[in-house]
Design a protein around this motif. Structure first.
Motif, PDB file in Angstrom:
ATOM      1  N   GLU A 243       0.825  -1.206   0.000  1.00 58.45           N
ATOM      2  CA  GLU A 243       0.000   0.000   0.000  1.00 58.45           C
ATOM      3  C   GLU A 243       0.860   1.257   0.000  1.00 58.45           C
ATOM      4  O   GLU A 243       0.573   2.228  -0.719  1.00 58.45           O
ATOM      5  N   ALA A 244       1.930   1.265   0.780  1.00 57.65           N
ATOM      6  CA  ALA A 244       2.800   2.432   0.865  1.00 57.65           C
ATOM      7  C   ALA A 244       3.545   2.678  -0.444  1.00 57.65           C
ATOM      8  O   ALA A 244       3.635   3.818  -0.917  1.00 57.65           O
ATOM      9  N   VAL A 245       4.072   1.627  -1.032  1.00 56.27           N
ATOM     10  CA  VAL A 245       4.809   1.775  -2.290  1.00 56.27           C
ATOM     11  C   VAL A 245       3.880   2.238  -3.406  1.00 56.27           C
ATOM     12  O   VAL A 245       4.218   3.118  -4.199  1.00 56.27           O
ATOM     13  N   GLN A 246       2.686   1.638  -3.466  1.00 59.61           N
ATOM     14  CA  GLN A 246       1.726   2.039  -4.502  1.00 59.61           C
ATOM     15  C   GLN A 246       1.377   3.517  -4.373  1.00 59.61           C
ATOM     16  O   GLN A 246       1.302   4.239  -5.366  1.00 59.61           O
TER      17      GLN A 246
ATOM     18  N   ALA B 109       5.842  13.406  -2.746  1.00 61.11           N
ATOM     19  CA  ALA B 109       4.959  12.545  -1.957  1.00 61.11           C
ATOM     20  C   ALA B 109       5.801  11.780  -0.958  1.00 61.11           C
ATOM     21  O   ALA B 109       6.877  11.277  -1.292  1.00 61.11           O
ATOM     22  N   LYS B 110       5.311  11.702   0.284  1.00 56.38           N
ATOM     23  CA  LYS B 110       6.062  11.007   1.331  1.00 56.38           C
ATOM     24  C   LYS B 110       5.087  10.282   2.241  1.00 56.38           C
ATOM     25  O   LYS B 110       4.062  10.837   2.634  1.00 56.38           O
ATOM     26  N   ILE B 111       5.387   9.028   2.552  1.00 56.77           N
ATOM     27  CA  ILE B 111       4.543   8.243   3.448  1.00 56.77           C
ATOM     28  C   ILE B 111       5.433   7.512   4.451  1.00 56.77           C
ATOM     29  O   ILE B 111       6.470   6.948   4.085  1.00 56.77           O
ATOM     30  N   ALA B 112       5.042   7.542   5.703  1.00 53.96           N
ATOM     31  CA  ALA B 112       5.775   6.862   6.772  1.00 53.96           C
ATOM     32  C   ALA B 112       4.915   5.730   7.309  1.00 53.96           C
ATOM     33  O   ALA B 112       3.749   5.938   7.652  1.00 53.96           O
ATOM     34  N   VAL B 113       5.463   4.516   7.351  1.00 54.49           N
ATOM     35  CA  VAL B 113       4.723   3.343   7.822  1.00 54.49           C
ATOM     36  C   VAL B 113       5.534   2.614   8.877  1.00 54.49           C
ATOM     37  O   VAL B 113       6.768   2.684   8.889  1.00 54.49           O
TER      38      VAL B 113
ATOM     39  N   SER C 176      -6.815  16.756  -7.064  1.00 54.06           N
ATOM     40  CA  SER C 176      -7.815  15.693  -7.140  1.00 54.06           C
ATOM     41  C   SER C 176      -7.274  14.381  -6.582  1.00 54.06           C
ATOM     42  O   SER C 176      -7.925  13.715  -5.772  1.00 54.06           O
ATOM     43  N   GLU C 177      -6.071  14.000  -7.016  1.00 54.39           N
ATOM     44  CA  GLU C 177      -5.477  12.749  -6.538  1.00 54.39           C
ATOM     45  C   GLU C 177      -5.176  12.813  -5.048  1.00 54.39           C
ATOM     46  O   GLU C 177      -5.335  11.821  -4.329  1.00 54.39           O
ATOM     47  N   THR C 178      -4.747  13.976  -4.572  1.00 50.18           N
ATOM     48  CA  THR C 178      -4.450  14.141  -3.153  1.00 50.18           C
ATOM     49  C   THR C 178      -5.694  13.964  -2.301  1.00 50.18           C
ATOM     50  O   THR C 178      -5.689  13.242  -1.297  1.00 50.18           O
ATOM     51  N   ALA C 179      -6.784  14.623  -2.688  1.00 50.01           N
ATOM     52  CA  ALA C 179      -8.022  14.541  -1.916  1.00 50.01           C
ATOM     53  C   ALA C 179      -8.541  13.112  -1.843  1.00 50.01           C
ATOM     54  O   ALA C 179      -9.003  12.658  -0.791  1.00 50.01           O
ATOM     55  N   LYS C 180      -8.455  12.380  -2.956  1.00 53.69           N
ATOM     56  CA  LYS C 180      -8.926  10.995  -2.977  1.00 53.69           C
ATOM     57  C   LYS C 180      -8.080  10.090  -2.098  1.00 53.69           C
ATOM     58  O   LYS C 180      -8.585   9.132  -1.507  1.00 53.69           O
ATOM     59  N   SER C 181      -6.778  10.384  -2.019  1.00 51.86           N
ATOM     60  CA  SER C 181      -5.861   9.471  -1.335  1.00 51.86           C
ATOM     61  C   SER C 181      -5.788   9.694   0.171  1.00 51.86           C
ATOM     62  O   SER C 181      -5.088   8.953   0.861  1.00 51.86           O
ATOM     63  N   MET C 182      -6.500  10.685   0.686  1.00 51.89           N
ATOM     64  CA  MET C 182      -6.411  10.993   2.116  1.00 51.89           C
ATOM     65  C   MET C 182      -7.750  10.883   2.822  1.00 51.89           C
ATOM     66  O   MET C 182      -7.991  11.556   3.826  1.00 51.89           O
ATOM     67  N   THR C 183      -8.628  10.022   2.317  1.00 52.57           N
ATOM     68  CA  THR C 183      -9.951   9.888   2.923  1.00 52.57           C
ATOM     69  C   THR C 183      -9.978   8.881   4.060  1.00 52.57           C
ATOM     70  O   THR C 183     -10.995   8.774   4.754  1.00 52.57           O
TER      71      THR C 183
ATOM     72  N   PHE D  10      -0.156  19.130   1.833  1.00 51.52           N
ATOM     73  CA  PHE D  10      -1.306  18.448   2.411  1.00 51.52           C
ATOM     74  C   PHE D  10      -0.790  17.250   3.200  1.00 51.52           C
ATOM     75  O   PHE D  10       0.095  16.528   2.749  1.00 51.52           O
ATOM     76  N   ALA D  11      -1.358  17.036   4.373  1.00 53.95           N
ATOM     77  CA  ALA D  11      -0.959  15.906   5.205  1.00 53.95           C
ATOM     78  C   ALA D  11      -2.202  15.246   5.775  1.00 53.95           C
ATOM     79  O   ALA D  11      -3.172  15.917   6.138  1.00 53.95           O
ATOM     80  N   GLY D  12      -2.177  13.921   5.838  1.00 54.24           N
ATOM     81  CA  GLY D  12      -3.311  13.182   6.374  1.00 54.24           C
ATOM     82  C   GLY D  12      -2.928  11.752   6.675  1.00 54.24           C
ATOM     83  O   GLY D  12      -1.874  11.266   6.244  1.00 54.24           O
ATOM     84  N   ASP D  13      -3.777  11.072   7.421  1.00 53.07           N
ATOM     85  CA  ASP D  13      -3.529   9.687   7.777  1.00 53.07           C
ATOM     86  C   ASP D  13      -4.082   8.759   6.701  1.00 53.07           C
ATOM     87  O   ASP D  13      -5.184   8.976   6.193  1.00 53.07           O
ATOM     88  N   GLY D  14      -3.307   7.728   6.376  1.00 52.41           N
ATOM     89  CA  GLY D  14      -3.760   6.709   5.450  1.00 52.41           C
ATOM     90  C   GLY D  14      -4.123   5.444   6.199  1.00 52.41           C
ATOM     91  O   GLY D  14      -4.279   5.449   7.427  1.00 52.41           O
ATOM     92  N   ALA D  15      -4.234   4.339   5.470  1.00 51.56           N
ATOM     93  CA  ALA D  15      -4.613   3.078   6.097  1.00 51.56           C
ATOM     94  C   ALA D  15      -3.538   2.591   7.067  1.00 51.56           C
ATOM     95  O   ALA D  15      -3.843   2.004   8.102  1.00 51.56           O
TER      96      ALA D  15
END
Length: 386
Positions: A12-15, A53-57, A200-207, A228-233
């Motif tokens: 999920e993080a890599v994708q 784009a940056k994601i921490a898991v 658009s892609e940002t808003a969809k990816s942070m729901t 933009f910053a938000g929590d993912g799965a």
């Protein structure tokens, strides 16, 4: 670098991080995905000099380190791994992934040549993620697609106290959404022109998270930056992008009109009718709305080959006191369908001023109530043959 993490977390993080990788990078190094193991987490990031784009898991880190690997290839591999824990090890030249009996070895890119990611600006405020996603989807449909006219491909974000406004136009249609948010300061104000595709892609990816943090730095020129910053799965997600340069056209006055004629009808009924009638609409020709007392009729044709007509009940009100001021209006069928599908109410209110002038659509919760002013969509009408 040596780490272990769950297969679903890695995939999920890599994708997510790889989505921002350029399809045709200006330099080969930008095709890389940066992988950094530190503390009890792994940070994956990408950057193309415009958008980062940056994601921490979470991960079990045995040995900290940094590596740069082909992002698209790593994404394909991560997606194909079996549902077992993944061990990742990297030295100076290669990365090895082991998952069950599957093992992959990837050559590394020179991480020292990778550009430094921009720093996330200071937070400007927060907004509920679902509200933000819906607002962006309602507005971005009116943004242009022509990259030769970059100003029209953006969405203008305006901050004024606790009101956040989103505005977009491609010159033939305009959309405005105003929402309440939680600013960092009661006197917060500012404006930014954000690339519509990125927004658009940002808003969809942070729901997945409850809220999105918006961070704005700089002015309205291309030197500005928005984050933009938000929590993912499985982890925290951050995106930054450069603002578009240029002056956004002044179209707000088109959002406030004094109608000479209003038409109110069931949103889903019109959507279905437009979809059917538009099947025979010839390219670059209009879908005609014929207006009469208590009804509207939609018409379209392809020369003499095919015609379609459908009548619908509607509440038609003339505000001139002199009878119907308009009896027909020509819409681009695709623009009309987009505007109607963006509404989230059972009814729609059409406001007309004069033949050939822009038409304003607003959501209507009750057929006998007042239209909601928080969302406005303007469509430039097409000229009808005399």
């Amino acid at each position: 670098m040596k780490i272990r993490l769950e297969r679903d977390v890695l995939a999920e993080a890599v994708q997510w991080a790889a989505r921002s990788l350029p399809n045709r990078p200006s330099v080969p190094i930008l095709a890389g995905l940066r992988v950094e193991a530190r503390g009890d987490q792994v940070v994956l990031s990408s950057f193309d000099y415009e958008t980062s784009a940056k994601i921490a898991v979470p991960a079990k880190v045995s040995e900290e380190g940094v590596a740069l690997v082909s992002g698209k290839l790593l994404a394909d591999i991560a997606r194909s791994l079996p549902a077992k824990p993944v061990d990742v090890a990297a030295d100076a030249s290669k990365m090895e992934l082991t998952c069950g009996s599957a093992r992959f070895t990837l050559q590394l890119l020179p991480v020292t040549e990778y550009p430094e990611l921009p720093t996330m600006p200071e937070s400007s405020g927060t907004i509920a993620s679902d509200v933000f996603a819906q607002a962006v989807s309602q507005v971005v449909i009116a943004a242009g697609r022509d990259e030769l006219l970059p100003v029209f491909t953006g969405v203008r974000i305006e901050i004024e106290g606790d009101t956040l406004s989103l505005l977009a136009t491609d010159r033939y249609r305009m959309a405005l959404k105003e929402i309440t948010w939680s600013p960092g300061s009661a006197r917060a104000e500012g404006a930014a022109l954000v690339p519509g595709r990125v927004l658009s892609e940002t808003a969809k990816s942070m729901t997945n998270g409850e809220q999105v943090t918006l961070s704005l730095a700089g002015g309205e020129s291309g030197d500005g930056l928005i984050g933009f910053a938000g929590d993912g799965a499985h982890g925290v997600r951050e995106i930054t992008t450069r603002l578009l340069d240029g002056e956004f056209p002044k179209v707000r006055h088109l959002m406030s009109v004094t109608p000479t004629l209003t038409v109110r009808a069931n949103t889903q009924e019109i959507i279905a009718a437009v979809r059917r009638v538009a099947l025979v609409a010839e390219r670059n020709t209009s879908l005609r709305m014929l207006i009469a007392d208590g009804a509207i009729t939609l018409e379209a044709a392809t020369g003499d080959q095919a015609q379609a007509v459908e009548a619908l009940e509607a509440v038609v009100e003339d505000h001139t006191g002199q009878g119907l001021s308009m009896t027909a209006a020509g819409f681009n069928p695709h623009y009309l369908a987009d505007a109607l599908n963006a509404l989230d109410t059972p009814y729609v209110n059409f406001s007309f001023t004069a033949p050939g002038k822009p038409c304003l659509l607003m959501p209507l919760a009750d057929l006998d109530g007042e239209p909601s002013g928080d969302y406005r969509h303007v469509i430039m009408l097409m000229r009808l043959p005399s």
